[in-house]
Motif scaffolding. Structure first.
Motif, PDB file in Angstrom:
ATOM      1  N   ARG A 335      53.925 -10.013 -13.023  1.00 17.70           N
ATOM      2  CA  ARG A 335      53.558 -11.094 -13.414  1.00 17.70           C
ATOM      3  C   ARG A 335      52.005  -9.487 -13.747  1.00 17.70           C
ATOM      4  O   ARG A 335      51.561  -9.104 -12.764  1.00 17.70           O
ATOM      5  N   ASP A 350      55.273  -8.308 -17.827  1.00 18.52           N
ATOM      6  CA  ASP A 350      54.930 -10.503 -17.571  1.00 18.52           C
ATOM      7  C   ASP A 350      55.962 -10.948 -17.688  1.00 18.52           C
ATOM      8  O   ASP A 350      56.655 -10.875 -18.434  1.00 18.52           O
ATOM      9  N   ALA A 352      55.901 -13.885 -18.435  1.00 15.77           N
ATOM     10  CA  ALA A 352      54.686 -15.218 -19.995  1.00 15.77           C
ATOM     11  C   ALA A 352      56.354 -15.158 -20.438  1.00 15.77           C
ATOM     12  O   ALA A 352      56.659 -14.424 -21.668  1.00 15.77           O
ATOM     13  N   LYS A 357      51.829 -19.155 -21.346  1.00  7.07           N
ATOM     14  CA  LYS A 357      51.753 -18.563 -20.242  1.00  7.07           C
ATOM     15  C   LYS A 357      51.320 -16.779 -21.152  1.00  7.07           C
ATOM     16  O   LYS A 357      50.915 -16.204 -21.013  1.00  7.07           O
ATOM     17  N   LYS A 360      47.894 -17.308 -22.817  1.00  4.21           N
ATOM     18  CA  LYS A 360      46.559 -16.389 -21.638  1.00  4.21           C
ATOM     19  C   LYS A 360      47.016 -15.327 -21.107  1.00  4.21           C
ATOM     20  O   LYS A 360      45.768 -15.074 -21.176  1.00  4.21           O
TER      21      LYS A 360
END
Length: 494
Positions: A335, A350, A352, A357, A360
């Protein structure tokens, strides 16, 4: 809590109303104001909280704290208005008082430096968890208790604003956390976000001129870092850093040093061997010698591990238990795992892998954006096809350039997956398709210039790519690290 209690240890003047009102929350941003809030007007570089007093009234705030003369004609006469000399200076005091000084309830470690903060924090947390302690972490990877992410509000990427920080500390205290490891950024120190934190240990990793965009002069940047150590009764310092003498001078006199090149350090690593499975080294301390193995590759791991060992010893662990715990450490979970290039751009890996996600993460990058934001991502095969175009649209909207690539295609045709992602792209000239993920990452690394950010999204710390029913060894972080080692000088990670 009554406002009068919250204002203990604060010099203030009552302009109207009184301090015998009940406060249900403390807000420093207009979007956070609720019924019965105390709204504190902060002057920022882009916005001034004094311009949002009318919103505070409409949203139900019962008290406002200001630092300059403002018109109060639209403020109800029975609403409390307090004036202080500097609202940012009193915000940490107010936040800590409102949450009943939570950092007094656990051991608090602050980690600062240009790079290595995330890695050192992760190593310490892993060691402590292995020993059975309940550990909180605050930093680039978010706010966590052990390995569980907290639902914490953030407006800053590393060290939270002081109200958000104290709220997280309070939640950790309420869940009986024993130790908290916090990354402390230079801006967090400069803006007094940690002023009311009761530190037990401060750690210095290194100092360079890599990230001066927000603070300008190097001396200001250095002074911000130095300001952590007078707050710490015990300090752990990197003896290999050229500024070590200044950091020693900033301590309270109780400190320990670590190093690889400086053999006079209290903890020294020698006989370093880096291989595909991790790194081993000989640890020498005045009281013991041990062979240490950490299953994370890279020379930077050795220095970070020395800092983590020193801290864990100070927190009461035995060296044999620490060495055993290090054998089981895993790389952070992907992350916003950050790599700083010597060329001045930043790479973030990350996990995501959903529209929510991805959006964000990209929104969290907005406050720290200085150049262009590149996104390298794809979508997994044999999974929700409906999200593909949505994620393409999100990537297109919140970044400057997108490279659509493969994620885990599994048995699905990668060309069809990227074509469905492409349907959501808004600006035809601001993206390209490179199905081979390694090639796509290399393309972004070659395109990036100083101050740019590359976000490699979707897989995080996954070590295998699923292609046509087979698992192929592949890790985004490793691809970046290998490329940088081959094409640039050694990287810094953290």
């Amino acid at each position: 809590m009554e406002l009068q209690t919250i204002l203990n240890n604060v010099d203030y003047k009552i302009l109207q109303g009184d301090v015998h009102v009940t406060i249900e929350s403390v807000a420093y941003h207009s979007g956070l104001i609720q019924q019965d809030s105390l709204f504190i007007c902060l002057e920022g570089t882009k916005r001034d909280g004094h311009d949002y007093i009318a919103q505070a009234v409409m949203k139900g705030a019962v008290a406002i704290i200001i630092q300059k003369q403002v018109g109060l004609e639209f403020v109800p006469k029975d609403m409390t208005v307090i004036q202080v000399e500097n609202t940012r200076n009193v915000l940490p005091v107010i936040a800590s008082q409102f949450y009943s000084h939570p950092s007094q309830s656990f051991r608090l470690v602050g980690v600062t430096g240009t790079s290595g903060k995330t890695s050192v924090s992760h190593l310490i947390s892993s060691i402590l968890q292995h020993s059975g302690r309940k550990v909180g972490t605050v930093g680039t990877l978010g706010d966590r208790i052990n390995n569980t992410e907290m639902n914490a509000y953030r407006t800053t990427p590393t060290t939270p604003e002081t109200v958000d920080l104290q709220a997280s500390f309070a939640a950790m205290r309420d869940q009986s956390v024993t130790d908290v490891i916090m990354e402390v950024s230079s801006l967090g120190l400069k803006n007094k976000r940690v002023l009311e934190c009761q530190f037990d240990v401060g750690i210095f990793t290194n100092l360079s001129e890599d990230h001066l965009e927000d603070q300008g002069a190097f001396d200001d940047y250095k002074e911000s870092k130095l300001s952590l150590f007078p707050m710490c009764p015990y300090s752990i310092l990197n003896a290999d850093d050229p500024y070590i003498s200044e950091f020693i001078a900033a301590t309270n006199g109780c400190y320990e040093t670590y190093g690889i090149n400086n053999k006079e350090a209290d903890l020294v690593a020698t006989h370093i061997k880096d291989n595909e499975n991790g790194v081993t080294f000989q640890l020498t301390h005045k009281e013991f010698q041990n062979e240490v193995y950490v299953p994370i590759k890279g020379a930077f791991t050795v220095s970070n591990t020395l800092a983590a060992i020193s801290c864990s010893l100070h927190l009461g662990l035995e060296i044999d238990d620490i060495v055993e715990a290090l054998k089981h450490v895993r790389r952070p979970d992907g992350r916003l795992q950050t790599i700083h290039s010597p060329e001045g751009f930043t790479v973030m890996v990350d996990h995501a892998n959903t529209p929510e996600k991805l959006e964000k993460v990209l929104l969290n990058l907005s406050p720290i954006k200085k150049g262009n934001v590149f996104v390298v991502f794809g979508c997994g095969g044999e999974r929700d096809r409906g999200k593909r175009a949505v994620m393409g649209e999100i990537a297109s909207r919140w970044s400057d350039y997108v490279i659509i690539t493969s994620d885990n295609p599994r048995s699905e045709d990668p060309s069809r997956i990227v074509a469905e992602v492409e349907e959501g792209m808004k600006a035809p000239g601001d993206y390209e398709i490179i199905e081979d993920r390694e090639e796509a990452i290399h393309r972004a690394l070659r395109m990036a210039e100083p101050r740019d950010i590359i976000l490699i999204a979707g897989r995080g710390n996954e070590d295998f790519q699923e292609v046509d029913g087979s698992k192929v060894v592949f890790n985004d972080f490793d691809v970046v690290e290998k490329f940088m080692n081959q094409h640039t000088s050694p990287i810094k990670e953290g």
